[in-house]
Design a protein around this motif. Structure first.
Motif, PDB file in Angstrom:
ATOM      1  N   LYS A 210       0.810  -1.217   0.000  1.00 15.14           N
ATOM      2  CA  LYS A 210       0.000   0.000   0.000  1.00 15.14           C
ATOM      3  C   LYS A 210       0.845   1.271   0.000  1.00 15.14           C
ATOM      4  N   GLY A 211       2.101   1.152   0.390  1.00 20.81           N
ATOM      5  CA  GLY A 211       2.981   2.319   0.394  1.00 20.81           C
ATOM      6  C   GLY A 211       2.820   3.215   1.603  1.00 20.81           C
ATOM      7  N   ARG A 212       1.904   2.886   2.490  1.00 18.17           N
ATOM      8  CA  ARG A 212       1.673   3.666   3.705  1.00 18.17           C
ATOM      9  C   ARG A 212       0.897   2.810   4.697  1.00 18.17           C
ATOM     10  N   LEU A 213       0.825   3.286   5.921  1.00 18.85           N
ATOM     11  CA  LEU A 213       0.016   2.652   6.952  1.00 18.85           C
ATOM     12  C   LEU A 213      -1.026   3.622   7.494  1.00 18.85           C
ATOM     13  N   GLU A 214      -0.600   4.846   7.748  1.00 19.89           N
ATOM     14  CA  GLU A 214      -1.474   5.858   8.340  1.00 19.89           C
ATOM     15  C   GLU A 214      -2.734   6.052   7.503  1.00 19.89           C
ATOM     16  N   GLY A 215      -3.883   6.006   8.166  1.00 17.32           N
ATOM     17  CA  GLY A 215      -5.151   6.244   7.497  1.00 17.32           C
ATOM     18  C   GLY A 215      -5.816   5.010   6.919  1.00 17.32           C
ATOM     19  N   LEU A 216      -5.099   3.875   6.881  1.00 13.49           N
ATOM     20  CA  LEU A 216      -5.694   2.644   6.363  1.00 13.49           C
ATOM     21  C   LEU A 216      -6.551   1.981   7.434  1.00 13.49           C
ATOM     22  N   LYS A 217      -7.450   1.113   6.974  1.00 14.49           N
ATOM     23  CA  LYS A 217      -8.310   0.369   7.900  1.00 14.49           C
ATOM     24  C   LYS A 217      -8.029  -1.123   7.803  1.00 14.49           C
ATOM     25  N   ILE A 218      -7.775  -1.741   8.955  1.00 12.03           N
ATOM     26  CA  ILE A 218      -7.612  -3.186   9.030  1.00 12.03           C
ATOM     27  C   ILE A 218      -8.785  -3.754   9.825  1.00 12.03           C
ATOM     28  N   ALA A 219      -9.408  -4.789   9.285  1.00 12.22           N
ATOM     29  CA  ALA A 219     -10.534  -5.457   9.955  1.00 12.22           C
ATOM     30  C   ALA A 219     -10.115  -6.866  10.332  1.00 12.22           C
TER      31      ALA A 219
ATOM     32  N   ASP B 261     -20.541  -7.230  15.032  1.00 21.59           N
ATOM     33  CA  ASP B 261     -21.037  -7.258  13.656  1.00 21.59           C
ATOM     34  C   ASP B 261     -19.883  -7.312  12.656  1.00 21.59           C
ATOM     35  N   PRO B 262     -19.647  -8.461  12.015  1.00 18.35           N
ATOM     36  CA  PRO B 262     -18.535  -8.553  11.067  1.00 18.35           C
ATOM     37  C   PRO B 262     -18.681  -7.636   9.857  1.00 18.35           C
ATOM     38  N   LYS B 263     -19.908  -7.350   9.440  1.00 19.85           N
ATOM     39  CA  LYS B 263     -20.110  -6.456   8.299  1.00 19.85           C
ATOM     40  C   LYS B 263     -19.714  -5.030   8.660  1.00 19.85           C
ATOM     41  N   GLU B 264     -20.019  -4.614   9.876  1.00 16.82           N
ATOM     42  CA  GLU B 264     -19.616  -3.287  10.333  1.00 16.82           C
ATOM     43  C   GLU B 264     -18.094  -3.177  10.377  1.00 16.82           C
ATOM     44  N   ALA B 265     -17.452  -4.222  10.857  1.00 14.64           N
ATOM     45  CA  ALA B 265     -15.995  -4.201  10.974  1.00 14.64           C
ATOM     46  C   ALA B 265     -15.320  -4.146   9.610  1.00 14.64           C
ATOM     47  N   ILE B 266     -15.841  -4.907   8.678  1.00 12.35           N
ATOM     48  CA  ILE B 266     -15.149  -5.075   7.399  1.00 12.35           C
ATOM     49  C   ILE B 266     -15.499  -3.988   6.381  1.00 12.35           C
ATOM     50  N   ALA B 267     -16.477  -3.164   6.674  1.00 12.21           N
ATOM     51  CA  ALA B 267     -16.917  -2.126   5.734  1.00 12.21           C
ATOM     52  C   ALA B 267     -15.762  -1.206   5.353  1.00 12.21           C
ATOM     53  N   ASP B 268     -15.489  -1.115   4.035  1.00 10.99           N
ATOM     54  CA  ASP B 268     -14.445  -0.243   3.476  1.00 10.99           C
ATOM     55  C   ASP B 268     -13.047  -0.555   4.020  1.00 10.99           C
ATOM     56  N   ALA B 269     -12.804  -1.791   4.403  1.00  9.08           N
ATOM     57  CA  ALA B 269     -11.491  -2.164   4.936  1.00  9.08           C
ATOM     58  C   ALA B 269     -10.459  -2.271   3.819  1.00  9.08           C
ATOM     59  N   ASP B 270      -9.247  -1.825   4.123  1.00  5.26           N
ATOM     60  CA  ASP B 270      -8.116  -1.986   3.201  1.00  5.26           C
ATOM     61  C   ASP B 270      -7.434  -3.332   3.397  1.00  5.26           C
ATOM     62  N   ILE B 271      -7.529  -3.851   4.626  1.00  9.59           N
ATOM     63  CA  ILE B 271      -6.927  -5.139   4.974  1.00  9.59           C
ATOM     64  C   ILE B 271      -7.959  -5.950   5.732  1.00  9.59           C
ATOM     65  N   VAL B 272      -8.134  -7.203   5.335  1.00  6.07           N
ATOM     66  CA  VAL B 272      -9.033  -8.123   6.028  1.00  6.07           C
ATOM     67  C   VAL B 272      -8.186  -9.251   6.607  1.00  6.07           C
ATOM     68  N   TYR B 273      -8.389  -9.544   7.887  1.00  5.36           N
ATOM     69  CA  TYR B 273      -7.526 -10.478   8.601  1.00  5.36           C
ATOM     70  C   TYR B 273      -8.390 -11.452   9.398  1.00  5.36           C
TER      71      TYR B 273
END
Length: 316
Positions: free
Chosen positions: A156-165, A222-234
């Motif tokens: 991704k070239g960065r970490l700041e501002g990304l979302k991980i679920a 709520d997994p859907k709430e967590a994963i919404a617009d996520a950049d990384i899914v774990y």
């Protein structure tokens, strides 16, 4: 790069027990060092900062990736790694960890331990006057989290501002990912069934850190709430090592928390899928997701080698 930045931060002789023991800047330096060491290794460049040094590797929990990555990493850094299972040590027969720590410190230059109780790690670090590395406890898994965030940074070239679920058990992996996200100014959303959430202590601590870095920590059922617009899914296995007797209970509790093709539609189209492995296809993750085009699990596994080399080179 490593030499000039090393003068800015003091790493030598420190333990690597948890991510919250290090500043955001120190952790980012270690990620940059890991990427630098990876480039050196890929280019065939010989780099031996740990020549003549020995790492003792204590395993009370078995492992594939941890043992191989640390052993190979020490070799590539010019040092030597010594595998010590519980059956090889007197702590398996009741010797106090304080005695074991003080003896091993007379022989070794560093100790890595993969164990169950977090107090075993902290007691070892208390009595050993050499660096101690947390290679996994029931509380946290910081080396894995460093490899994970290295993988994200490379792509991704960065970490700041990304979302991980993170979808699954609020376990040691969730703890370290949450703290790492807070340190790097990311959003981390954990989705677990009630009763399996991360420890309140770690959640509150991560939220305090995130408030200073611009990050955000969310724990939800709520997994859907967590994963919404996520950049990384774990995700991770539902029953960690030592919890095998709970497998059937957990399969029922986590039935709605499988990371599958339907769930990842809520993430960003270019999301990355990560898993610390080993994985159980058809349980916590579908084969279509873990073996799909968004999966980076083998890049992630490889980066255990490079992230841990950076940690060892810095503190040893």
């Amino acid at each position: 790069m490593a030499q000039s930045l090393e003068q800015k931060f003091v790493f030598t002789g420190r333990d690597f027990l948890d991510l919250d023991d290090y500043t955001s800047e120190e952790l980012r330096y270690l990620l940059d060092l890991a990427i630098d060491l990876k480039k050196k290794q890929k280019a065939g460049e010989v780099y031996h900062p740990l020549k003549g040094k020995t790492l003792g590797m204590i395993f009370e929990k078995s492992s594939t990736r941890t043992r191989v990555s640390f052993e190979v990493g020490m070799y590539q850094l010019g040092g030597h790694a010594l595998f010590l299972s519980r059956n090889d040590l007197q702590i398996g027969r009741g010797e106090p960890i304080s005695d074991t720590a003080q003896v091993l410190a007379r022989y070794l230059d560093g100790i890595m331990i993969r164990t169950f109780a977090h107090t075993t790690l902290t007691d070892l670090a208390k009595y050993a006057n050499i660096p101690v590395i947390n290679a996994l406890t029931d509380w946290s898994h910081p080396c894995q989290a460093m490899a994970d965030y290295q993988t994200v940074l490379e792509e991704k070239g960065r970490l700041e501002g990304l979302k991980i679920a993170f979808v699954g058990d609020g376990n040691n992996m969730a703890h370290s990912l949450m703290m790492g996200a807070a340190k790097f100014g990311m959003t981390c959303a954990i989705a677990s069934p009630e009763g399996y959430w991360p420890a309140d202590e770690m959640t509150k601590k991560s939220q305090e850190v995130a408030s200073q870095t611009g990050g955000h920590i969310l724990v939800t059922a709520d997994p859907k709430e967590a994963i919404a617009d996520a950049d990384i899914v774990y995700t991770d296995v539902w029953a960690s090592m030592g919890m095998e007797e709970e497998q059937k209970i957990r399969e029922k509790a986590f039935a709605a928390y499988q990371v599958n093709e339907e769930l990842v539609r809520y993430a960003k189209p270019d999301y990355m899928f990560l898993h610390c492995l080993p994985a159980h296809r058809g349980e916590e993750v579908s084969a279509g997701v873990i073996d799909g085009r968004n999966s980076r699990i083998f890049d992630e596994a490889e980066n255990r080698l490079h992230a841990q080399k950076a940690i060892m080179a810095a503190i040893m």
